[in-house]
Design an enzyme around this catalytic site. Structure first.
Site, PDB file in Angstrom:
ATOM      1  N   LYS A 160      66.696   3.103  20.267  1.00 44.17           N
ATOM      2  CA  LYS A 160      67.825   4.000  20.362  1.00 44.17           C
ATOM      3  C   LYS A 160      67.449   5.302  21.060  1.00 44.17           C
ATOM      4  CE  LYS A 160      69.044   2.676  15.638  1.00 44.17           C
ATOM      5  NZ  LYS A 160      68.941   3.161  14.261  1.00 44.17           N
ATOM      6  N   GLY A 161      66.156   5.537  21.207  1.00 41.72           N
ATOM      7  CA  GLY A 161      65.688   6.840  21.705  1.00 41.72           C
ATOM      8  C   GLY A 161      66.248   7.248  23.056  1.00 41.72           C
ATOM      9  N   ASP A 215      62.845   6.472  27.194  1.00 49.43           N
ATOM     10  CA  ASP A 215      62.770   7.838  26.676  1.00 49.43           C
ATOM     11  C   ASP A 215      61.358   8.399  26.822  1.00 49.43           C
ATOM     12  OD1 ASP A 215      61.742   6.021  24.877  1.00 49.43           O
ATOM     13  OD2 ASP A 215      62.903   6.699  23.164  1.00 49.43           O
ATOM     14  N   LYS A 246      53.578  10.610  28.190  1.00 52.98           N
ATOM     15  CA  LYS A 246      52.463  11.154  27.393  1.00 52.98           C
ATOM     16  C   LYS A 246      51.193  10.465  27.900  1.00 52.98           C
ATOM     17  CE  LYS A 246      53.769  11.521  22.825  1.00 52.98           C
ATOM     18  NZ  LYS A 246      53.583  11.095  21.416  1.00 52.98           N
ATOM     19  N   VAL A 268      56.966  14.349  19.618  1.00 52.80           N
ATOM     20  CA  VAL A 268      58.153  15.143  19.936  1.00 52.80           C
ATOM     21  C   VAL A 268      59.436  14.487  19.394  1.00 52.80           C
ATOM     22  CG1 VAL A 268      57.193  16.273  21.980  1.00 52.80           C
ATOM     23  CG2 VAL A 268      58.299  14.048  22.235  1.00 52.80           C
ATOM     24  N   ASP A 274      63.535  10.530  17.559  1.00 55.21           N
ATOM     25  CA  ASP A 274      63.663  10.806  16.124  1.00 55.21           C
ATOM     26  C   ASP A 274      62.314  10.968  15.422  1.00 55.21           C
ATOM     27  OD1 ASP A 274      62.903   8.022  16.301  1.00 55.21           O
ATOM     28  OD2 ASP A 274      63.413   7.877  14.183  1.00 55.21           O
ATOM     29  N   ARG A 280      67.575  13.343  16.288  1.00 49.38           N
ATOM     30  CA  ARG A 280      68.007  12.795  17.582  1.00 49.38           C
ATOM     31  C   ARG A 280      69.039  13.718  18.229  1.00 49.38           C
ATOM     32  NH1 ARG A 280      66.100   7.488  17.967  1.00 49.38           N
ATOM     33  NH2 ARG A 280      66.136   6.269  16.063  1.00 49.38           N
TER      34      ARG A 280
HETATM   35  P1  5GP Z   1      54.258   3.104  23.322  1.00 47.79           P
HETATM   36  O1  5GP Z   1      54.457   1.631  23.150  1.00 47.79           O
HETATM   37  O2  5GP Z   1      54.262   3.583  24.743  1.00 47.79           O
HETATM   38  O3  5GP Z   1      53.021   3.595  22.596  1.00 47.79           O
HETATM   39  O4  5GP Z   1      55.372   3.830  22.523  1.00 47.79           O
HETATM   40  C1  5GP Z   1      56.638   3.922  22.953  1.00 47.79           C
HETATM   41  C2  5GP Z   1      57.580   4.152  21.812  1.00 47.79           C
HETATM   42  O5  5GP Z   1      56.958   4.865  20.722  1.00 47.79           O
HETATM   43  C3  5GP Z   1      58.691   5.018  22.302  1.00 47.79           C
HETATM   44  O6  5GP Z   1      59.708   4.239  22.872  1.00 47.79           O
HETATM   45  C4  5GP Z   1      59.072   5.740  21.052  1.00 47.79           C
HETATM   46  O7  5GP Z   1      59.963   4.955  20.323  1.00 47.79           O
HETATM   47  C5  5GP Z   1      57.793   5.873  20.253  1.00 47.79           C
HETATM   48  N1  5GP Z   1      57.131   7.179  20.489  1.00 47.79           N
HETATM   49  C6  5GP Z   1      55.987   7.412  21.143  1.00 47.79           C
HETATM   50  N2  5GP Z   1      55.703   8.738  21.166  1.00 47.79           N
HETATM   51  C7  5GP Z   1      56.702   9.345  20.513  1.00 47.79           C
HETATM   52  C8  5GP Z   1      56.993  10.728  20.213  1.00 47.79           C
HETATM   53  O8  5GP Z   1      56.279  11.676  20.551  1.00 47.79           O
HETATM   54  N3  5GP Z   1      58.131  10.964  19.505  1.00 47.79           N
HETATM   55  C9  5GP Z   1      58.962   9.971  19.101  1.00 47.79           C
HETATM   56  N4  5GP Z   1      60.043  10.328  18.416  1.00 47.79           N
HETATM   57  N5  5GP Z   1      58.728   8.660  19.368  1.00 47.79           N
HETATM   58  C10 5GP Z   1      57.604   8.358  20.077  1.00 47.79           C
END
Ligand code: 5GP
Length: 294
Positions: A160-161, A215, A246, A268, A274, A280
């Site tokens: 949902k982000g 997101d 990131k 963040v 969230d 959100r």
């Molecule tokens: P990845 O698979 O790249 O490690 O993570 C992606 C998902 O992790 C994002 O779509 C998000 O849902 C969550 N996520 C990663 N970092 C953050 C952050 O700093 N804040 C939030 N709210 N969600 C994050």
């Protein structure tokens, strides 16, 4: 990153505490300001300057002068007169006279008002302001519209982000776009992170120009899995637009074609993102307090 404030609260000789408070709030939201940068001549008697007006603040990013009138009504009437005169003499100048109600409304536009009053106990600081998001999303939309000129791309979001970003980005792409969403869940399995697709796309993807809108890309695992899935559906092309990158935490090398902001290794929230389903709805992107995650 938030623009650096043009002046610092500590080094500025404010006439009133309310002005210092206003400057602190502007700093919190990353809005640059200058205190009393300029006087406008209002009336001359012969060669002599008989009356001038010096607005309290100038906000360069918004090209806006601000005069605070959170104090006595008598002074407010006098200030109103001066502001009216200033507008007549300098029609190119944007100035707002802020009474207490306007002042709170302006803050609401950029966030939630002062952090303590806004009941945001989990927030450490604002990382990217509403204005910065608006500007960058506009730029991304324009760039995408140029790159996909003559095509009708399908934008795919992962719920949902991405909800705020998708809604805003979409309106900046002046092409006949369509939109679809996927839902996924990720959890720690025996062999590491497992990403499961809970909801697939509603429309066919084969031979479409697909732009995956994300997101945030953190380790890259989620994006990698979603891209694998989308490639298996044989699109004509597949690109990625991520609002936040990131990069410091990346484990899987995934290609990002459009990036909103590169951010440091912080958790963040806001603008769709969230923490336990909350925050959100913040109109800016903020860093969560570290102690909540440890
Ligand atoms: P990845 O698979 O790249 O490690 O993570 C992606 C998902 O992790 C994002 O779509 C998000 O849902 C969550 N996520 C990663 N970092 C953050 C952050 O700093 N804040 C939030 N709210 N969600 C994050």
């Amino acid at each position: 990153m938030p623009a650096a404030a043009a002046a610092t609260v500590a080094a500025t000789p404010f006439a009133h505490e309310s002005e210092a408070e206003f400057a602190r709030i502007l700093d919190f939201y990353g809005i640059s300001w200058l205190y009393e940068p300029r006087s406008f001549p209002l009336r001359w008697e012969g060669e002599q300057l008989a009356e001038a007006f010096t607005p309290d603040f100038f906000l360069p990013d918004l090209n806006l002068y601000i005069e605070l009138t959170t104090i006595r009504q008598k002074l407010a009437t006098e200030k109103n007169r001066k502001v009216r005169l200033l507008r007549q003499l300098y029609p190119e100048v944007n100035i707002r006279l802020l009474n207490k109600k306007d002042y709170l409304r302006l803050l609401a536009k950029y966030g939630y008002g002062p952090p303590e009053a806004a009941k945001l106990p989990d927030i450490d600081r604002v990382l990217i302001t509403t204005g910065q998001i608006e500007r960058r999303v506009g730029e991304l939309g324009a760039q995408i519209a140029r790159d996909y000129s003559g095509q009708a791309p399908l934008l795919v979001g992962v719920l949902k982000g991405v909800l705020c970003f998708m809604a805003d980005l979409l309106r900046h792409i002046s092409l006949p776009v369509s939109v679809d969403f996927m839902a996924i869940s990720s959890f720690e399995g025996e062999a590491g992170e497992v990403v499961k697709i809970l909801k697939d796309l509603d429309q066919p993807v084969a031979d479409q120009h697909v732009l995956l809108v994300e997101d945030i890309v953190d380790t890259g695992m989620t994006l990698n899995r979603v891209l694998e899935h989308l490639w298996s559906l044989r699109p004509a092309s597949l690109k990625v637009c991520a609002l936040l990158d990131k990069r410091a935490r990346r484990l899987v090398d995934v290609p990002l074609d459009y990036i909103g902001f590169e951010i440091p290794d912080e958790f963040v929230v806001g603008y769709g993102l969230d923490y336990h389903q909350r925050y959100r709805n913040l109109p800016f992107i903020a860093v969560l307090k570290h102690e909540l995650l440890s």
